[in-house]
Design a protein around this motif. Structure first.
Motif, PDB file in Angstrom:
ATOM      1  N   LEU A 165       2.405  11.825  -7.738  1.00  7.77           N
ATOM      2  CA  LEU A 165       3.222  10.713  -7.254  1.00  7.77           C
ATOM      3  C   LEU A 165       3.283   9.582  -8.274  1.00  7.77           C
ATOM      4  N   VAL A 166       2.276   9.482  -9.138  1.00 10.41           N
ATOM      5  CA  VAL A 166       2.320   8.466 -10.196  1.00 10.41           C
ATOM      6  C   VAL A 166       3.448   8.778 -11.166  1.00 10.41           C
ATOM      7  N   ARG A 167       3.654  10.048 -11.454  1.00 13.08           N
ATOM      8  CA  ARG A 167       4.755  10.438 -12.336  1.00 13.08           C
ATOM      9  C   ARG A 167       6.105  10.037 -11.728  1.00 13.08           C
ATOM     10  N   VAL A 168       6.240  10.227 -10.400  1.00 12.19           N
ATOM     11  CA  VAL A 168       7.486   9.854  -9.728  1.00 12.19           C
ATOM     12  C   VAL A 168       7.698   8.342  -9.774  1.00 12.19           C
ATOM     13  N   GLN A 169       6.629   7.577  -9.549  1.00  9.19           N
ATOM     14  CA  GLN A 169       6.748   6.124  -9.573  1.00  9.19           C
ATOM     15  C   GLN A 169       7.084   5.613 -10.978  1.00  9.19           C
ATOM     16  N   MET A 170       6.478   6.192 -11.986  1.00  7.82           N
ATOM     17  CA  MET A 170       6.775   5.776 -13.357  1.00  7.82           C
ATOM     18  C   MET A 170       8.210   6.105 -13.743  1.00  7.82           C
ATOM     19  N   LYS A 171       8.711   7.233 -13.254  1.00 14.02           N
ATOM     20  CA  LYS A 171      10.091   7.587 -13.543  1.00 14.02           C
ATOM     21  C   LYS A 171      11.059   6.662 -12.813  1.00 14.02           C
ATOM     22  N   ARG A 172      10.694   6.284 -11.586  1.00 12.89           N
ATOM     23  CA  ARG A 172      11.559   5.386 -10.819  1.00 12.89           C
ATOM     24  C   ARG A 172      11.591   3.985 -11.429  1.00 12.89           C
ATOM     25  N   THR A 226       0.835  -1.193   0.000  1.00 15.35           N
ATOM     26  CA  THR A 226       0.000   0.000   0.000  1.00 15.35           C
ATOM     27  C   THR A 226       0.872   1.245   0.000  1.00 15.35           C
ATOM     28  N   VAL A 227       0.473   2.252  -0.799  1.00 16.88           N
ATOM     29  CA  VAL A 227       1.219   3.500  -0.931  1.00 16.88           C
ATOM     30  C   VAL A 227       0.417   4.618  -0.278  1.00 16.88           C
ATOM     31  N   PHE A 228       1.082   5.452   0.506  1.00 15.71           N
ATOM     32  CA  PHE A 228       0.435   6.584   1.160  1.00 15.71           C
ATOM     33  C   PHE A 228       0.623   7.823   0.298  1.00 15.71           C
ATOM     34  N   ASP A 229      -0.485   8.441  -0.083  1.00  9.28           N
ATOM     35  CA  ASP A 229      -0.460   9.644  -0.919  1.00  9.28           C
ATOM     36  C   ASP A 229      -0.353  10.859  -0.011  1.00  9.28           C
ATOM     37  N   TRP A 230       0.861  11.357   0.167  1.00 10.02           N
ATOM     38  CA  TRP A 230       1.067  12.492   1.053  1.00 10.02           C
ATOM     39  C   TRP A 230       0.758  13.823   0.375  1.00 10.02           C
ATOM     40  N   LEU A 231       0.365  13.793  -0.911  1.00  9.06           N
ATOM     41  CA  LEU A 231      -0.025  15.009  -1.622  1.00  9.06           C
ATOM     42  C   LEU A 231      -1.537  15.099  -1.814  1.00  9.06           C
ATOM     43  N   SER A 232      -2.277  14.239  -1.127  1.00  3.87           N
ATOM     44  CA  SER A 232      -3.722  14.188  -1.359  1.00  3.87           C
ATOM     45  C   SER A 232      -4.429  15.453  -0.875  1.00  3.87           C
ATOM     46  N   ASN A 233      -3.913  16.118   0.161  1.00  7.57           N
ATOM     47  CA  ASN A 233      -4.570  17.319   0.704  1.00  7.57           C
ATOM     48  C   ASN A 233      -4.126  18.605   0.026  1.00  7.57           C
ATOM     49  N   MET A 234      -3.265  18.519  -0.965  1.00  5.01           N
ATOM     50  CA  MET A 234      -2.773  19.710  -1.650  1.00  5.01           C
ATOM     51  C   MET A 234      -3.548  19.917  -2.944  1.00  5.01           C
ATOM     52  N   THR A 235      -3.913  21.160  -3.193  1.00  8.37           N
ATOM     53  CA  THR A 235      -4.666  21.507  -4.405  1.00  8.37           C
ATOM     54  C   THR A 235      -3.703  21.864  -5.529  1.00  8.37           C
ATOM     55  N   PRO A 251      -2.288  24.096  -8.450  1.00  6.91           N
ATOM     56  CA  PRO A 251      -2.295  25.545  -8.737  1.00  6.91           C
ATOM     57  C   PRO A 251      -3.127  25.867  -9.968  1.00  6.91           C
ATOM     58  N   GLU A 252      -3.550  27.106 -10.031  1.00  7.88           N
ATOM     59  CA  GLU A 252      -4.372  27.540 -11.161  1.00  7.88           C
ATOM     60  C   GLU A 252      -3.555  27.483 -12.451  1.00  7.88           C
ATOM     61  N   GLY A 253      -4.232  27.030 -13.500  1.00  5.16           N
ATOM     62  CA  GLY A 253      -3.569  26.911 -14.796  1.00  5.16           C
ATOM     63  C   GLY A 253      -2.818  25.617 -14.985  1.00  5.16           C
ATOM     64  N   GLN A 254      -2.821  24.753 -13.987  1.00  2.83           N
ATOM     65  CA  GLN A 254      -2.126  23.473 -14.080  1.00  2.83           C
ATOM     66  C   GLN A 254      -3.150  22.341 -14.101  1.00  2.83           C
ATOM     67  N   THR A 255      -2.829  21.305 -14.847  1.00  2.68           N
ATOM     68  CA  THR A 255      -3.689  20.129 -14.920  1.00  2.68           C
ATOM     69  C   THR A 255      -2.995  18.961 -14.240  1.00  2.68           C
ATOM     70  N   GLY A 256      -3.795  18.094 -13.621  1.00  2.00           N
ATOM     71  CA  GLY A 256      -3.236  16.947 -12.933  1.00  2.00           C
ATOM     72  C   GLY A 256      -2.670  15.910 -13.896  1.00  2.00           C
ATOM     73  N   PHE A 257      -1.803  15.092 -13.385  1.00  2.77           N
ATOM     74  CA  PHE A 257      -1.203  14.027 -14.185  1.00  2.77           C
ATOM     75  C   PHE A 257      -2.280  12.991 -14.499  1.00  2.77           C
ATOM     76  N   ASN A 258      -2.442  12.652 -15.788  1.00  3.10           N
ATOM     77  CA  ASN A 258      -3.567  11.822 -16.227  1.00  3.10           C
ATOM     78  C   ASN A 258      -3.227  10.340 -16.252  1.00  3.10           C
ATOM     79  N   TYR A 259      -2.314   9.899 -15.411  1.00  6.51           N
ATOM     80  CA  TYR A 259      -2.015   8.473 -15.258  1.00  6.51           C
ATOM     81  C   TYR A 259      -2.372   8.061 -13.826  1.00  6.51           C
TER      82      TYR A 259
END
Length: 436
Positions: A97-104, A32-41, A43-51
């Motif tokens: 965090l998905v982007r970080v995992q895919m890069k790793r 199990t992975v803990f999403d420590w960025l779940s409570n962060m919004t 920024p305006e003009g940015q789109t979330g990672f679609n993976y």
């Protein structure tokens, strides 16, 4: 973090969600992975990672592209693309965090092999998936019986159905190559589904099955360890462990992965120690290393021919003697360095154990009334002892016997009472008894 269904019931017995690692909250799953960025919004003009990261049975994970821009969160059950048909999995990670995992893990984006998420799983999809999971255990028993009947040197460890129940993957371990063409025919005839055989290693088998290690905790490979590095017997030698295969091997039959955890710390500590095969040359004789203690920084040497007498040295002293030998400077003996160590390391410990009785908790606890009676009895015995001591008299000395004379004294006439009073006055006074 466990889900609410896995808690303890009112009677104190554990309920268990009985989902075998597929509960909706993803709390009792493997890896199990803990999403420590779940409570962060964002920024305006940015789109979330679609993976998104999707987990399947026994920790198998893959990354899928969210082409439909679905609002997915951790714990959602989704239908994903497969080679044929679709598969059912659970979302375990979203966002950056998905982007970080895919890069790793060196997974490239937007390639021909990239798979996508179809939709959120409907109730019909979940029912088909659940029925397929219920078939896996009896199928595994039957598949093992068929493999034994065909006399194949292989072990079928696990079966995984695809989400739409159109294909079953059989995971097996074998030391050599196995000709399972006849086996697949019988499997397809018996189970009426598409069959795929996949060979895995012994470590992967232990990760899929899980278990409890000799440390009393769950296996690392089934909880958090994802990459299996090679472990050699050199790791045990550097840590001065006995080369006992029964103690060094895990449930997979290979060397334990935890032998590599502290290896770097031991390697750094051994840099200050001289090599054990280097001999020390003194005027008294040649000394050979017998044992080392990495934690305290000591080495034990013994002269050739005097193997029973060991001399304790520090790593600095051993390096000093080796440097003197290279410079051809004379070294008298090892006793000089050993005597200095004994003076420095000799400590005086207090008697901590003797302060309290080790059996003081074995006696029953006394009440206040019983304790008062006991103290009163002690006082009475002390008082009687003092009185008996005071009543004791000194031993009286016997008077010397008077000589017998034939002549008798004449009887004196007079008042006998007066004579008695005079005799009482003339008696010597008794000395007071000061024994008490």
């Amino acid at each position: 973090m466990a889900c609410g269904n896995c808690g303890t019931g009112a009677d104190g017995q554990p309920r268990g969600c009985k989902n075998n690692g597929t509960c909706g909250t993803d709390g009792c799953n493997k890896l199990t992975v803990f999403d420590w960025l779940s409570n962060m919004t964002i920024p305006e003009g940015q789109t979330g990672f679609n993976y998104v990261e999707v987990r399947f049975k026994n920790g198998r994970k893959d990354y899928y592209k969210n082409t439909e821009s679905l609002s997915l969160s951790i714990g959602d059950i989704v239908a994903t693309q497969a080679a044929t048909g679709h598969d059912i999995g659970m979302v375990t990670l979203t966002g950056e965090l998905v982007r970080v995992q895919m890069k790793r893990k060196k997974v490239k984006e937007d390639t021909e092999e990239t798979l996508k998420v179809y939709r959120k799983a409907t109730q019909k999809d979940i029912d088909i998936w659940t029925k397929a999971r219920e078939r896996e255990e009896p199928m595994k028993v039957k598949a093992r019986q068929i493999a034994i009947r065909l006399e194949l040197q292989m072990k079928i460890s696990d079966i995984e159905f695809q989400g739409d129940a159109s294909k079953a993957t059989f995971y097996y371990t074998a030391e050599d190559r196995v000709d399972f063409r006849q086996l697949i025919k019988e499997f397809a005839q018996e189970f009426r589904t598409r069959i795929e055989m996949k060979q895995i290693g012994l470590r992967q088998e232990a990760a899929r099955l899980g278990g409890i290690g000799s440390c009393g905790r769950e296996l690392c490979c089934s909880t958090w360890l994802t990459d299996f590095r090679s472990v050699t017997t050199g790791a045990a030698r550097y840590q001065q462990l006995s080369l006992n295969p029964q103690k060094l091997a895990g449930q997979c039959g290979k060397l334990k992965c935890c032998l590599n955890y502290e290896l770097d710390a031991y390697m750094d500590a051994l840099k200050e120690f001289p090599k054990t095969d280097v001999k020390l040359y003194t005027e008294k004789g040649t000394a050979v290393c017998q044992k080392i203690d990495i934690f305290q920084g000591y080495l034990w040497y013994a002269y050739e021919g005097e193997w029973m007498n060991w001399h304790q040295l520090t790593a600095a002293n051993a390096n000093e003697i080796i440097a003197a030998n290279k410079a051809k400077e004379p070294v008298v003996s090892l006793e000089e360095f050993a005597a200095e160590i004994e003076k420095d390391t000799k400590t005086d410990f207090g008697n901590v154990v003797g302060q309290d009785s080790l059996t003081r908790f074995d006696k029953p606890k006394q009440t206040n009334k019983r304790r008062n009676n006991r103290n009163r009895n002690k006082k009475r015995t002390a008082a009687t002892a003092t009185t008996t001591k005071s009543n004791q008299k000194k031993p009286t000395q016997k008077k010397p016997a008077q000589k017998n004379t034939d002549q008798k004294k004449p009887a004196q006439k007079g008042n006998t009472n007066a004579k008695r009073s005079n005799n009482r006055r003339n008696r010597p006074k008794k000395k007071p008894n000061n024994d008490v």
